[in-house]
Design a protein around this motif. Structure first.
Motif, PDB file in Angstrom:
ATOM      1  N   ALA A 207      -9.977   1.448   2.769  1.00  0.00           N
ATOM      2  CA  ALA A 207      -8.944   2.210   2.333  1.00  0.00           C
ATOM      3  C   ALA A 207      -9.039   2.801   1.000  1.00  0.00           C
ATOM      4  CB  ALA A 207      -7.551   1.419   2.470  1.00  0.00           C
ATOM      5  N   GLY A 208     -10.141   2.658   0.232  1.00  0.00           N
ATOM      6  CA  GLY A 208     -10.275   3.251  -0.943  1.00  0.00           C
ATOM      7  C   GLY A 208      -9.242   2.999  -2.082  1.00  0.00           C
ATOM      8  N   PRO A 209      -8.602   3.668  -2.628  1.00  0.00           N
ATOM      9  CA  PRO A 209      -7.361   3.373  -3.297  1.00  0.00           C
ATOM     10  C   PRO A 209      -6.565   2.539  -3.077  1.00  0.00           C
ATOM     11  CG  PRO A 209      -8.164   5.680  -3.813  1.00  0.00           C
ATOM     12  CD  PRO A 209      -8.834   5.210  -2.422  1.00  0.00           C
ATOM     13  N   TRP A 210      -6.112   2.608  -1.939  1.00  0.00           N
ATOM     14  CA  TRP A 210      -5.326   1.822  -1.005  1.00  0.00           C
ATOM     15  C   TRP A 210      -5.844   0.570  -0.635  1.00  0.00           C
ATOM     16  CZ3 TRP A 210      -5.881   7.031  -0.501  1.00  0.00           C
ATOM     17  CH2 TRP A 210      -4.715   7.859  -0.811  1.00  0.00           C
ATOM     18  N   VAL A 211      -7.008  -0.005  -0.935  1.00  0.00           N
ATOM     19  CA  VAL A 211      -7.470  -1.105  -0.357  1.00  0.00           C
ATOM     20  C   VAL A 211      -6.628  -2.492  -0.686  1.00  0.00           C
ATOM     21  CG1 VAL A 211      -8.940  -1.527  -2.536  1.00  0.00           C
ATOM     22  CG2 VAL A 211      -9.673  -2.470  -0.423  1.00  0.00           C
ATOM     23  N   GLY A 212      -5.941  -2.420  -2.078  1.00  0.00           N
ATOM     24  CA  GLY A 212      -5.071  -3.629  -2.125  1.00  0.00           C
ATOM     25  C   GLY A 212      -4.059  -3.416  -1.788  1.00  0.00           C
ATOM     26  N   GLN A 213      -3.250  -2.462  -1.688  1.00  0.00           N
ATOM     27  CA  GLN A 213      -2.132  -2.123  -0.780  1.00  0.00           C
ATOM     28  C   GLN A 213      -2.206  -2.456   0.556  1.00  0.00           C
ATOM     29  OE1 GLN A 213       0.007   1.679  -1.749  1.00  0.00           O
ATOM     30  NE2 GLN A 213       0.117   1.794   0.339  1.00  0.00           N
ATOM     31  N   THR A 214      -3.454  -1.959   1.179  1.00  0.00           N
ATOM     32  CA  THR A 214      -3.620  -2.234   2.674  1.00  0.00           C
ATOM     33  C   THR A 214      -3.667  -3.910   2.870  1.00  0.00           C
ATOM     34  OG1 THR A 214      -4.875  -0.184   2.817  1.00  0.00           O
ATOM     35  CG2 THR A 214      -5.179  -2.018   4.318  1.00  0.00           C
ATOM     36  N   LEU A 215      -4.472  -4.644   1.917  1.00  0.00           N
ATOM     37  CA  LEU A 215      -4.509  -5.906   2.155  1.00  0.00           C
ATOM     38  C   LEU A 215      -3.013  -6.601   2.101  1.00  0.00           C
ATOM     39  CD1 LEU A 215      -7.442  -7.318   0.036  1.00  0.00           C
ATOM     40  CD2 LEU A 215      -6.840  -7.764   2.372  1.00  0.00           C
ATOM     41  N   LEU A 216      -2.311  -6.279   1.017  1.00  0.00           N
ATOM     42  CA  LEU A 216      -0.929  -7.095   1.167  1.00  0.00           C
ATOM     43  C   LEU A 216       0.135  -6.566   1.796  1.00  0.00           C
ATOM     44  CD1 LEU A 216      -0.833  -7.005  -2.754  1.00  0.00           C
ATOM     45  CD2 LEU A 216      -1.402  -8.895  -1.617  1.00  0.00           C
ATOM     46  N   ARG A 217       0.272  -5.032   2.056  1.00  0.00           N
ATOM     47  CA  ARG A 217       1.279  -4.625   2.899  1.00  0.00           C
ATOM     48  C   ARG A 217       1.018  -4.494   4.244  1.00  0.00           C
ATOM     49  NH1 ARG A 217       3.604   0.198  -1.283  1.00  0.00           N
ATOM     50  NH2 ARG A 217       3.759  -1.212  -3.132  1.00  0.00           N
ATOM     51  N   THR A 218      -0.109  -3.884   4.556  1.00  0.00           N
ATOM     52  CA  THR A 218      -0.438  -3.535   6.116  1.00  0.00           C
ATOM     53  C   THR A 218      -0.927  -4.819   6.874  1.00  0.00           C
ATOM     54  OG1 THR A 218      -1.204  -1.492   5.313  1.00  0.00           O
ATOM     55  CG2 THR A 218      -1.746  -2.124   7.582  1.00  0.00           C
ATOM     56  N   LEU A 219      -1.940  -5.464   6.206  1.00  0.00           N
ATOM     57  CA  LEU A 219      -2.581  -6.694   6.695  1.00  0.00           C
ATOM     58  C   LEU A 219      -1.713  -8.128   6.322  1.00  0.00           C
ATOM     59  CD1 LEU A 219      -5.956  -5.552   6.175  1.00  0.00           C
ATOM     60  CD2 LEU A 219      -4.679  -5.316   8.235  1.00  0.00           C
ATOM     61  N   SER A 220      -0.954  -7.862   5.652  1.00  0.00           N
ATOM     62  CA  SER A 220      -0.070  -9.374   5.025  1.00  0.00           C
ATOM     63  C   SER A 220      -1.154 -10.301   4.727  1.00  0.00           C
ATOM     64  CB  SER A 220       0.742  -9.882   6.356  1.00  0.00           C
ATOM     65  OG  SER A 220       1.824  -8.729   6.337  1.00  0.00           O
ATOM     66  N   VAL A 221      -2.142 -10.015   4.048  1.00  0.00           N
ATOM     67  CA  VAL A 221      -3.100 -11.017   3.388  1.00  0.00           C
ATOM     68  C   VAL A 221      -2.986 -11.154   2.068  1.00  0.00           C
ATOM     69  CG1 VAL A 221      -5.521 -11.436   2.953  1.00  0.00           C
ATOM     70  CG2 VAL A 221      -5.068 -10.394   5.156  1.00  0.00           C
ATOM     71  N   GLU A 222      -2.552 -12.444   1.698  1.00  0.00           N
ATOM     72  CA  GLU A 222      -2.304 -12.655   0.181  1.00  0.00           C
ATOM     73  C   GLU A 222      -3.480 -12.806  -0.655  1.00  0.00           C
ATOM     74  OE1 GLU A 222       0.693 -12.867  -1.203  1.00  0.00           O
ATOM     75  OE2 GLU A 222       1.621 -12.601   0.660  1.00  0.00           O
ATOM     76  N   ALA A 223      -3.736 -11.837  -1.281  1.00  0.00           N
ATOM     77  CA  ALA A 223      -4.940 -11.739  -2.188  1.00  0.00           C
ATOM     78  C   ALA A 223      -4.552 -11.219  -3.769  1.00  0.00           C
ATOM     79  CB  ALA A 223      -5.847 -10.734  -1.574  1.00  0.00           C
ATOM     80  N   ARG A 224      -5.146 -11.710  -4.629  1.00  0.00           N
ATOM     81  CA  ARG A 224      -4.995 -11.172  -5.916  1.00  0.00           C
ATOM     82  C   ARG A 224      -5.783  -9.732  -5.901  1.00  0.00           C
ATOM     83  NH1 ARG A 224      -7.849 -10.002 -10.417  1.00  0.00           N
ATOM     84  NH2 ARG A 224      -9.991 -11.124  -9.591  1.00  0.00           N
ATOM     85  N   PRO A 225      -5.103  -8.618  -6.359  1.00  0.00           N
ATOM     86  CA  PRO A 225      -5.745  -7.110  -6.422  1.00  0.00           C
ATOM     87  C   PRO A 225      -6.935  -7.167  -7.040  1.00  0.00           C
ATOM     88  CG  PRO A 225      -3.161  -7.158  -6.481  1.00  0.00           C
ATOM     89  CD  PRO A 225      -3.687  -8.663  -6.618  1.00  0.00           C
ATOM     90  N   LYS A 226      -8.055  -6.692  -6.666  1.00  0.00           N
ATOM     91  CA  LYS A 226      -9.360  -6.646  -7.203  1.00  0.00           C
ATOM     92  C   LYS A 226      -9.967  -5.155  -7.669  1.00  0.00           C
ATOM     93  CE  LYS A 226     -10.935 -11.128  -5.875  1.00  0.00           C
ATOM     94  NZ  LYS A 226      -9.647 -11.528  -5.210  1.00  0.00           N
ATOM     95  N   VAL A 227      -8.992  -4.341  -7.533  1.00  0.00           N
ATOM     96  CA  VAL A 227      -9.138  -2.899  -7.496  1.00  0.00           C
ATOM     97  C   VAL A 227      -8.651  -2.272  -9.022  1.00  0.00           C
ATOM     98  CG1 VAL A 227      -7.176  -2.080  -6.350  1.00  0.00           C
ATOM     99  CG2 VAL A 227      -9.287  -0.631  -6.620  1.00  0.00           C
TER     100      VAL A 227
END
Length: 495
Positions: A207-227
């Motif tokens: 998702a490019g600039p939205w990769v962190g947002q997609t992980l947390l909000r869309t996929l509900s995967v808990e991860a430290r944003p690395k972008v």
């Protein structure tokens, strides 16, 4: 049930979808806007090793990028071609010996040598020095490549589609959850306003600039944003100099800025590197960035420019992997692939550059470690339209013009460059310009527009004028309105 659900229709998502489809996987790619609408169409439009990355000791990245540069030239000679760069030596900045060492490494890090090597220049005696200030008497030249970046994305998506992938533009993945050993995703189609549910074994988060947002909000995967988001902006002016050469200009802040011939009558100047904290949606250049780029040119060129000389600008947000570098220009352009396999897998793509997208796709599929996967194949398969005989674009253009002698030279060159051997799919049995239907500004015709709607997912004027082509530089408001009216009657979903 799909094997892969790819979120994101930029270069990485399209490249992964193409590679996977060619290996026999069932693939669904969803892009909530148009293909290449954001970062992938906002690049400096170069296929290059990254000369300045050598200062940060990123030798592996440069070596891989140089190898890909040579490979992509062969696979897409219509949209990728050689470009010679002039690097003036400014005595107050990097010393000449350091530039020579960097160029020597650049010449030799790749075993492939399809392009001419670097050379020293006496700018006061060489025509390429004419646009520069007299104080810049010495310099160097080296080779890299130009690329039509948004077309590179579209052609990867087109090839993926022809190999069985489903490409859905203007389709948002609203949510996805792990359920019964697979992903269940809810899609929203912005054109039909319908929602539907699909299932996939694996999600690829490109998702490019939205990769962190997609992980947390869309996929509900808990991860430290690395972008780490960095905004890059470019300006376009009327042509500043004669010749086909580009310039790479050193700056006192140790950045470099390119000045590149653009669309025949213009010069492209960029890019900036600005830390970006806002939402990664539609971004625009700031007055400070415009002034900075003008000052960069004025520091080296005899002809001065200012903000009033800018005829167009564009900006994009780069989703770089956060390596904790203090300076935005020093953040790595290398890519990182992160696999979360706590249940059905999700593979997230951080960083990367357009030059290495194909290798990134290969590494992504290797990371998934799928049993029975067909071998890697994209390193030798031309992109659509790239099957130019012998890779000789000039000979192809000559034959193309002979087959369609009624086309003005400017139009035949544009069509051959944009579509390669598939330009014949647009022209078909046409024997006169009137056979191509309604004529829009800049040489765009109804037959080309209809092809783009049918085969390349174009829906809106901007899709055509700024991504499938760059005819927006030559199209006024009335031309845009006429194109919009034409498109309104042709809304059948392509693909």
């Amino acid at each position: 049930m799909y094997d892969l659900l790819v979120i994101g229709g930029g270069i990485n998502g399209a490249g992964i979808a193409r590679d996977a489809a060619g290996r026999g996987l069932s693939v669904l790619l969803c892009e909530r806007g148009d293909l290449a609408e954001h970062t992938s169409s906002a690049s400096t439009k170069l296929i290059h090793g990254g000369l300045r990355y050598l200062e940060h000791y990123e030798f592996r990245l440069v070596r891989e990028a140089l190898a890909e540069r040579e490979r992509l030239m062969r696979l897409a000679p219509h949209i990728i071609w050689p470009l010679r760069f002039v690097l003036p030596h400014d005595s107050g900045l990097r010393p000449a010996w350091l530039l020579r060492i960097g160029l020597f490494l650049y010449d030799h890090l790749s075993r492939l040598r399809a392009l001419p090597g670097s050379q020293s220049l006496k700018l006061t005696a060489d025509g390429v020095g004419a646009p520069l200030q007299p104080r810049l008497s010495r310099g160097f030249a080296y080779s890299d490549c130009w690329v039509e970046d948004s077309r590179l994305v579209v052609l990867n998506a087109l090839d993926a589609s022809e190999r069985g992938a489903t490409i859905r533009t203007r389709t948002n993945v609203e949510s996805a959850r792990r359920e019964d050993g697979a992903w269940t995703a809810t899609l929203h189609d912005a054109e039909t306003r319908r929602r539907e549910t699909v299932r996939a074994r694996i999600v690829v988060n490109a998702a490019g600039p939205w990769v962190g947002q997609t992980l947390l909000r869309t996929l509900s995967v808990e991860a430290r944003p690395k972008v780490r988001l960095v905004k890059g902006s470019h300006i376009v002016t009327r042509k500043l100099y004669e010749g086909d050469q580009a310039y790479i200009l050193q700056q006192p802040d140790r950045r470099i800025v390119f000045a590149i011939p653009y669309e025949r009558d213009f010069t492209l100047i960029g890019t900036t590197d600005v830390p970006y904290e806002a939402g990664p949606g539609r971004v625009t250049i700031s007055p400070e960035e415009t002034r900075y780029l003008c000052d960069c040119v004025n520091r080296s060129f005899s002809r001065e420019i200012g903000p009033d000389d800018v005829v167009w600008s564009y900006s994009g947000v780069r989703p770089l992997f956060d390596d904790a570098a203090e300076n935005a220009s020093a953040v790595t352009r290398d890519y990182v692939l992160e696999l979360d396999s706590d249940g059905p897998p999700v593979l997230s793509v951080f960083g990367g550059k357009i030059t290495t997208y194909r290798r990134l796709a290969e590494h992504a599929l290797a990371k998934l470690n799928l049993p029975g996967l067909k071998p890697a194949w994209t390193g030798s398969a031309p992109l659509p339209g790239g099957d130019v005989p012998g890779g000789d674009f000039d000979a192809f253009l000559e034959n193309f013009r002979a087959a369609y002698p009624f086309l003005p030279d400017v139009l035949s060159l544009r069509l051959a460059r944009a579509y390669g051997t598939r330009a014949e799919d647009i022209l078909g049995d046409a024997r006169t310009l009137s056979d191509l239907g309604e004529s829009f500004e800049g040489g765009l015709t109804a037959r080309e527009v209809d092809y783009l709607v049918r085969a390349e997912w174009a829906r809106a004027p901007d899709d055509i004028l700024w991504r499938r082509t760059k005819l927006g530089l030559r199209t006024g408001r009335q031309g845009v309105a006429r194109l919009a009216r034409h498109l309104a009657g042709r809304t059948t979903r392509a693909g």
